[in-house]
Design a protein around this motif. Structure first.
Motif, PDB file in Angstrom:
ATOM      1  N   GLN A 146      28.815  50.708  33.315  1.00  0.00           N
ATOM      2  CA  GLN A 146      27.414  51.046  33.063  1.00  0.00           C
ATOM      3  C   GLN A 146      26.639  49.824  32.563  1.00  0.00           C
ATOM      4  O   GLN A 146      25.512  49.565  33.008  1.00  0.00           O
ATOM      5  CB  GLN A 146      27.347  52.175  32.036  1.00  0.00           C
ATOM      6  CG  GLN A 146      25.957  52.581  31.616  1.00  0.00           C
ATOM      7  CD  GLN A 146      25.980  53.690  30.579  1.00  0.00           C
ATOM      8  OE1 GLN A 146      26.967  53.847  29.851  1.00  0.00           O
ATOM      9  NE2 GLN A 146      24.911  54.449  30.495  1.00  0.00           N
ATOM     10  N   ASN A 150      23.431  48.043  34.201  1.00  0.00           N
ATOM     11  CA  ASN A 150      22.216  47.806  33.409  1.00  0.00           C
ATOM     12  C   ASN A 150      21.798  46.339  33.476  1.00  0.00           C
ATOM     13  O   ASN A 150      20.600  46.012  33.601  1.00  0.00           O
ATOM     14  CB  ASN A 150      22.436  48.216  31.958  1.00  0.00           C
ATOM     15  CG  ASN A 150      22.522  49.726  31.769  1.00  0.00           C
ATOM     16  OD1 ASN A 150      22.177  50.487  32.677  1.00  0.00           O
ATOM     17  ND2 ASN A 150      22.992  50.154  30.617  1.00  0.00           N
ATOM     18  N   ASN A 153      20.290  45.769  36.768  1.00  0.00           N
ATOM     19  CA  ASN A 153      18.934  46.331  36.777  1.00  0.00           C
ATOM     20  C   ASN A 153      17.938  45.430  36.055  1.00  0.00           C
ATOM     21  O   ASN A 153      16.747  45.393  36.400  1.00  0.00           O
ATOM     22  CB  ASN A 153      18.927  47.707  36.117  1.00  0.00           C
ATOM     23  CG  ASN A 153      19.439  48.804  37.039  1.00  0.00           C
ATOM     24  OD1 ASN A 153      19.576  48.611  38.255  1.00  0.00           O
ATOM     25  ND2 ASN A 153      19.733  49.966  36.479  1.00  0.00           N
ATOM     26  N   ASP A 200      22.870  54.798  26.635  1.00  0.00           N
ATOM     27  CA  ASP A 200      22.829  53.522  27.352  1.00  0.00           C
ATOM     28  C   ASP A 200      22.230  53.642  28.754  1.00  0.00           C
ATOM     29  O   ASP A 200      22.246  52.670  29.507  1.00  0.00           O
ATOM     30  CB  ASP A 200      24.230  52.918  27.440  1.00  0.00           C
ATOM     31  CG  ASP A 200      24.699  52.337  26.113  1.00  0.00           C
ATOM     32  OD1 ASP A 200      23.847  52.072  25.241  1.00  0.00           O
ATOM     33  OD2 ASP A 200      25.922  52.159  25.938  1.00  0.00           O
ATOM     34  N   GLY A 201      21.723  54.829  29.108  1.00  0.00           N
ATOM     35  CA  GLY A 201      20.943  54.906  30.334  1.00  0.00           C
ATOM     36  C   GLY A 201      21.336  55.913  31.387  1.00  0.00           C
ATOM     37  O   GLY A 201      20.672  55.990  32.426  1.00  0.00           O
TER      38      GLY A 201
END
Length: 315
Positions: A146, A150, A153, A200-201
């Motif tokens: 993850q 991120n 991203n 965390d998203g």
């Protein structure tokens, strides 16, 4: 529109299902055949699984053996692109820690971004069949994967280099376990990991398969009490074979309720087991839908016809 936006904007319980890429050497017609059977229920998205390479041993002419790596179900990215191109349905390829280096994961993300596929499901994945325990090849946990997504991203490659051009960021869901992950010491520890994923998203969580709705409802209640407020998508699967009474609990670490287990024990043939599985899954899906779940996700491997029967009764 991303998958999470579709889930949140849907007035009714959304329908989705999971597909496996065809075995190496086979065509994509079987994948299209499954979709053709389930298209009438307006799937909001289709998940495509990813599979790591496994060691195989091949005998040489001199009688010795050589160890090779082979992936039995390659093509996740290509299958995802083919589905979206043919059916114009949103696709959600799985991204794994298991069996992939961080660099290999990065290349997959780049390929998907070029294709305009920006919905993902992030998973640790299973250990290799030849290993006694999970061996780290890149990211150790789904939460590490993850963080890599991120970072991507945010415009940075794995080595820290900044991208020249940032494009549409990935939206992703992650897994959760109403009956606790097999390696978690207790449900509270497991919930802490789920909360970390959301903080965390992760836009949503999708559950491991389960056969007891009460465990799902209790799990969601605990999630809300712990500040986990994203959609928790129930994942369910109709039983289709007699031996799944013992195989599914062993592989997926899930309980089969006593009343359902008794039904399956009375089945003398796989056809009878499949009929019982459809009836149980219909009852599950109707109850979940009555409780207003945002979506129901069906694990359709070896169960396409059963999923079709369930969807016909529920949607």
């Amino acid at each position: 529109m991303s998958v999470i936006e579709k889930i949140k904007s849907s007035k009714n319980t959304a329908f989705s299902f999971e597909l496996l890429p065809p075995l190496k050497g086979n065509g994509i017609d079987s994948v299209f055949g499954t979709i053709d059977k389930l298209c009438e229920f307006n799937p909001q998205y289709i998940n495509i699984t990813t599979h790591r390479s496994e060691f195989v041993y091949r005998q040489k002419e001199d009688g010795t053996f050589i160890r090779l790596t082979e992936r039995y179900r390659p093509g996740t990215v290509a299958v995802a692109a083919a589905i979206r191109n043919k059916y114009n349905i949103d696709v959600v390829p799985h991204i794994l820690c298991s069996g992939f280096t961080r660099e290999e994961t990065e290349y997959v993300l780049i390929d998907l971004q070029f294709l305009g596929i920006t919905d993902l499901l992030l998973l640790r994945g299973d250990k290799a069949k030849h290993d006694n325990e999970f061996i780290v090849t890149g990211n150790e946990h789904a939460t590490d994967l993850q963080l890599q997504v991120n970072q991507f991203n945010n415009g940075f490659f794995t080595n820290g280099e900044a991208m020249k051009n940032k494009t549409m960021p990935f939206s992703y869901g992650m897994a959760c376990y109403p009956e606790k992950h097999e390696e978690a010491p207790n449900i509270d520890a497991d919930l802490a990991w789920a909360k970390m994923k959301v903080e965390d998203g992760a836009d949503y969580l999708v559950t491991q398969m389960f056969f007891d709705n009460e465990k799902y409802f209790n799990f969601v209640e605990k999630c809300r009490k712990n500040g986990i407020n994203v959609p928790v998508i129930p994942g369910i699967k109709p039983v289709t074979l007699c031996n799944q009474l013992t195989v599914l609990p062993k592989i997926f670490h899930v309980d089969i309720p006593e009343s359902f287990a008794c039904e399956l024990l009375r089945c003398k043939t796989d056809a009878q087991a499949a009929e019982a599985g459809v009836e149980w899954c219909i009852a599950q899906a109707k109850e979940l839908k009555a409780h207003g779940v945002p979506s129901i996700h069906f694990y359709s491997f070896m169960a396409t016809e059963s999923v079709r029967k369930v969807a016909k009764a529920v949607y």
